[in-house]
Scaffold this active site. Structure first.
Site, mmCIF file in Angstrom:
data_model
loop_
_atom_site.group_PDB
_atom_site.id
_atom_site.type_symbol
_atom_site.label_atom_id
_atom_site.label_comp_id
_atom_site.label_asym_id
_atom_site.label_seq_id
_atom_site.Cartn_x
_atom_site.Cartn_y
_atom_site.Cartn_z
ATOM 1 N N GLY A 86 58.827 78.570 48.101
ATOM 2 C CA GLY A 86 58.263 79.022 49.368
ATOM 3 C C GLY A 86 56.850 78.544 49.614
ATOM 4 O O GLY A 86 56.179 78.038 48.710
ATOM 5 N N GLU A 87 56.423 78.705 50.845
ATOM 6 C CA GLU A 87 55.069 78.306 51.242
ATOM 7 C C GLU A 87 54.235 79.581 51.400
ATOM 8 O O GLU A 87 54.416 80.338 52.368
ATOM 9 C CB GLU A 87 55.154 77.508 52.555
ATOM 10 C CG GLU A 87 53.840 77.288 53.255
ATOM 11 C CD GLU A 87 52.727 76.701 52.378
ATOM 12 O OE1 GLU A 87 52.990 75.795 51.572
ATOM 13 O OE2 GLU A 87 51.584 77.180 52.511
ATOM 14 N N ASN A 141 59.469 65.713 38.890
ATOM 15 C CA ASN A 141 60.681 66.172 38.201
ATOM 16 C C ASN A 141 61.855 65.437 38.815
ATOM 17 O O ASN A 141 61.893 65.244 40.024
ATOM 18 C CB ASN A 141 60.912 67.660 38.451
ATOM 19 C CG ASN A 141 60.036 68.520 37.573
ATOM 20 O OD1 ASN A 141 59.730 68.161 36.457
ATOM 21 N ND2 ASN A 141 59.624 69.651 38.108
ATOM 22 N N LEU A 189 49.483 67.289 48.233
ATOM 23 C CA LEU A 189 49.142 66.146 49.106
ATOM 24 C C LEU A 189 50.240 65.072 49.064
ATOM 25 O O LEU A 189 50.835 64.739 50.076
ATOM 26 C CB LEU A 189 47.792 65.581 48.652
ATOM 27 C CG LEU A 189 47.153 64.570 49.582
ATOM 28 C CD1 LEU A 189 46.771 65.196 50.920
ATOM 29 C CD2 LEU A 189 45.909 63.951 48.927
ATOM 30 N N CYS A 231 62.475 77.978 51.853
ATOM 31 C CA CYS A 231 61.230 77.520 52.486
ATOM 32 C C CYS A 231 61.585 76.808 53.778
ATOM 33 O O CYS A 231 62.612 76.146 53.858
ATOM 34 C CB CYS A 231 60.513 76.542 51.544
ATOM 35 S SG CYS A 231 58.885 76.014 52.151
ATOM 36 N N SER A 272 48.825 77.605 46.190
ATOM 37 C CA SER A 272 49.178 76.219 46.483
ATOM 38 C C SER A 272 49.803 76.162 47.862
ATOM 39 O O SER A 272 50.687 76.952 48.187
ATOM 40 C CB SER A 272 50.174 75.717 45.424
ATOM 41 O OG SER A 272 50.577 74.402 45.720
ATOM 42 N N CYS A 322 60.221 73.437 41.017
ATOM 43 C CA CYS A 322 60.351 74.368 42.130
ATOM 44 C C CYS A 322 61.781 74.467 42.683
ATOM 45 O O CYS A 322 62.287 73.512 43.261
ATOM 46 C CB CYS A 322 59.397 73.840 43.197
ATOM 47 S SG CYS A 322 59.301 74.754 44.689
ATOM 48 N N CYS A 355 53.982 81.777 37.406
ATOM 49 C CA CYS A 355 54.156 81.029 38.651
ATOM 50 C C CYS A 355 55.120 81.833 39.528
ATOM 51 O O CYS A 355 56.257 82.075 39.137
ATOM 52 C CB CYS A 355 54.730 79.650 38.310
ATOM 53 S SG CYS A 355 55.152 78.678 39.747
ATOM 54 N N CYS A 390 61.861 68.194 47.336
ATOM 55 C CA CYS A 390 61.735 69.527 46.736
ATOM 56 C C CYS A 390 63.057 70.292 46.818
ATOM 57 O O CYS A 390 63.634 70.421 47.907
ATOM 58 C CB CYS A 390 60.635 70.291 47.467
ATOM 59 S SG CYS A 390 60.544 72.026 47.022
ATOM 60 N N GLU A 405 63.179 82.459 41.874
ATOM 61 C CA GLU A 405 62.829 82.143 40.495
ATOM 62 C C GLU A 405 61.328 82.169 40.251
ATOM 63 O O GLU A 405 60.531 81.975 41.167
ATOM 64 C CB GLU A 405 63.421 80.794 40.093
ATOM 65 C CG GLU A 405 63.084 79.667 41.035
ATOM 66 C CD GLU A 405 63.790 78.375 40.663
ATOM 67 O OE1 GLU A 405 65.035 78.355 40.661
ATOM 68 O OE2 GLU A 405 63.096 77.396 40.390
ATOM 69 N N CYS A 454 60.376 69.808 52.614
ATOM 70 C CA CYS A 454 59.879 68.590 51.948
ATOM 71 C C CYS A 454 61.046 67.887 51.261
ATOM 72 O O CYS A 454 61.875 68.528 50.602
ATOM 73 C CB CYS A 454 58.781 68.935 50.949
ATOM 74 S SG CYS A 454 57.391 69.761 51.735
HETATM 75 N N1 SAH Z 1 54.897 75.403 49.125
HETATM 76 C C1 SAH Z 1 53.754 75.308 48.316
HETATM 77 C C2 SAH Z 1 53.913 76.079 47.053
HETATM 78 C C3 SAH Z 1 55.057 75.615 46.181
HETATM 79 S S1 SAH Z 1 54.321 74.747 44.929
HETATM 80 C C4 SAH Z 1 53.404 73.861 48.069
HETATM 81 O O1 SAH Z 1 54.220 73.009 48.371
HETATM 82 O O2 SAH Z 1 52.299 73.611 47.616
HETATM 83 C C5 SAH Z 1 55.532 73.795 44.333
HETATM 84 C C6 SAH Z 1 54.896 72.530 43.829
HETATM 85 O O3 SAH Z 1 55.947 71.791 43.204
HETATM 86 C C7 SAH Z 1 54.348 71.692 44.988
HETATM 87 O O4 SAH Z 1 53.163 71.025 44.629
HETATM 88 C C8 SAH Z 1 55.482 70.731 45.192
HETATM 89 O O5 SAH Z 1 55.029 69.600 45.851
HETATM 90 C C9 SAH Z 1 55.959 70.503 43.766
HETATM 91 N N2 SAH Z 1 57.313 69.931 43.676
HETATM 92 C C10 SAH Z 1 58.362 70.119 44.485
HETATM 93 N N3 SAH Z 1 59.408 69.344 44.101
HETATM 94 C C11 SAH Z 1 59.003 68.666 43.010
HETATM 95 C C12 SAH Z 1 59.611 67.709 42.157
HETATM 96 N N4 SAH Z 1 60.852 67.288 42.345
HETATM 97 N N5 SAH Z 1 58.872 67.221 41.124
HETATM 98 C C13 SAH Z 1 57.597 67.653 40.919
HETATM 99 N N6 SAH Z 1 56.980 68.550 41.691
HETATM 100 C C14 SAH Z 1 57.660 69.048 42.734
HETATM 101 FE FE1 SF4 Z 2 57.501 71.791 50.540
HETATM 102 FE FE2 SF4 Z 2 56.337 73.590 48.916
HETATM 103 FE FE3 SF4 Z 2 58.275 74.351 50.619
HETATM 104 FE FE4 SF4 Z 2 58.892 72.836 48.511
HETATM 105 S S1 SF4 Z 2 58.099 74.895 48.471
HETATM 106 S S2 SF4 Z 2 59.610 72.566 50.644
HETATM 107 S S3 SF4 Z 2 57.066 71.559 48.337
HETATM 108 S S4 SF4 Z 2 56.271 73.525 51.163
#
Ligand code: SAH
Ligand code: SF4
Length: 369
Positions: A181-182, A312, A237, A121, A213, A355, A114, A128, A95, A125
């Protein structure tokens, strides 16, 4: 170079020149081709009328210019966010979203895409939706750029319809690598996409208009700092101590804060780009007054910016968004400590724009991924 069916968007500038010369044409034809793809947003070689007919035919035999297929789209109630689920050639789905921001006193109007960089991924996390889907594969440069081209064509067509009212503008002004994804775990492919985005032969976006990011992969952050294109860096972070961050972002066990924060400081020193720390606030998890002080202490005297985001809603009950009252109290503590922060309203919550959320629902409702 082999001339079996290449997606032309997958090729670097050098590879494209090689393809063109393997077809018996001068290298400058590569520049013409790129102008058609990124300038004119052509969807077929046939449209490229200043290329010889014989070359167009040879290109169509050797390569494809296929775009991504949209299988589901959602537009938010305020019409400022459009989320698209794409089906890739192998049937997998990813997406992406387009977010529109009106001009304000200090910033110009923006149309930000975006993009996703992986199907799923590996980082897992806990809050996520993508992290909970597991990992399938990396995206190719063409699949990453294809997401942007899709929105460029869409906005470009709308701009054409409104040409009387407004002169044609750049259809996409900013790209953020904040989808599924990362990005830094798919470094080479992501970097090739960045080079194309930045190149005058590609989209010609300034490095400041491109944001990567990352969850905090320290060696890759250091590698990024040494690149010739100085993109904006965002770090997810979400916690200011290792115990909590280990739970929310498991890769923290490998790259703890004592390694991550110096890498971010060095990123600024080497590139002049101020890192942004993303801090998604979840009620009772990481939004207390003490945790705000802890964050202020961690980022003390650092040239950086903090983005506070009310999380979210997710499928997991443990993670509910912090109420705005808590977000504001958190911000006050940061600003009293001299740390600059903005509160970001999560765009498109009503269309599952977080995400991986649209894809989660799609997977739940269909048998193919
Ligand atoms: N993997 C990278 C890039 C993905 S960015 C990273 O983690 O930075 C996706 C962003 O959405 C990240 O900052 C992640 O922490 C955030 N995210 C994931 N799940 C979320 C949620 N439930 N509510 C708000 N932000 C979320
Ligand atoms: Fe974590 Fe970013 Fe991967 Fe979601 S997309 S699992 S926030 S590293």
């Amino acid at each position: 170079m082999e001339t079996t069916h290449n997606n032309i968007i997958d090729l670097s500038y050098t590879q494209l020149k090689e393809l063109v010369s393997s077809l018996g044409e001068p290298a400058y034809r590569a520049d013409q081709l790129l102008w058609w793809i990124y300038g004119k947003l052509a969807t077929s070689f046939e449209e490229m009328t200043d290329l010889p007919q014989s070359l167009r035919q040879k290109l169509a035999e050797a390569a494809s210019l296929s775009g991504l297929t949209s299988v589901d789209e959602k537009i938010s109630a305020d019409e400022q966010t459009r989320k698209v689920l794409f089906r890739l050639d192998d049937g997998r789905t990813i997406e992406s979203s387009l977010m529109l921001y009106a001009a304000t006193g200090s910033s110009r109007e923006r149309r930000t895409v975006c993009v996703s960089t992986q199907v799923g991924c590996t980082m897992g996390c806990s809050f996520c939706a993508t992290g909970q889907q597991g990992f399938e594969r990396n995206l190719s440069p063409g699949e990453i750029i294809g997401q942007i081209l899709y929105f460029m064509r869409l906005v470009g067509a709308e701009q054409k319809n409104n040409e009387e009212q407004a002169p044609a503008r750049r259809p996409v002004t900013n790209v953020v690598f904040m989808g599924m994804g990362e990005p830094l775990a798919n470094y080479e492919k992501v970097w090739q996409a960045v080079v194309t985005l930045n190149s005058k032969h590609g989209l010609g976006l300034g490095a400041r208009q491109i944001t990567i990011s990352t969850v905090g992969l320290v060696p890759q952050i250091r590698r990024l700092a040494g690149e010739s294109i100085h993109v904006e860096l965002a770090i997810s972070l979400h916690a200011a101590n290792d115990a909590l961050r280990n739970k929310l972002v498991p890769v923290n066990k490998k790259y703890p804060l004592s390694h991550l924060i110096p890498a971010c400081r060095d990123y600024f020193k080497k590139t002049g780009r101020r890192p942004t720390f993303e801090y998604v606030l979840f009620q009772g998890v990481n939004d207390s007054v003490n945790q705000a002080h802890e964050l202020a202490h961690l980022l003390e005297r650092m040239n950086c910016q903090v983005n506070l985001i009310a999380g979210n809603p997710t499928a997991c009950k443990e993670f509910t968004p912090s109420p705005m009252k808590m977000v504001l109290a958190f911000q006050k503590i940061l600003s009293d400590s001299g740390i600059s922060s903005t509160i970001r309203v999560s765009k498109g919550v009503d269309i599952e724009a977080g995400c991986g959320q649209l894809r989660s629902r799609w997977i739940a409702n269909s048998s193919t991924p």
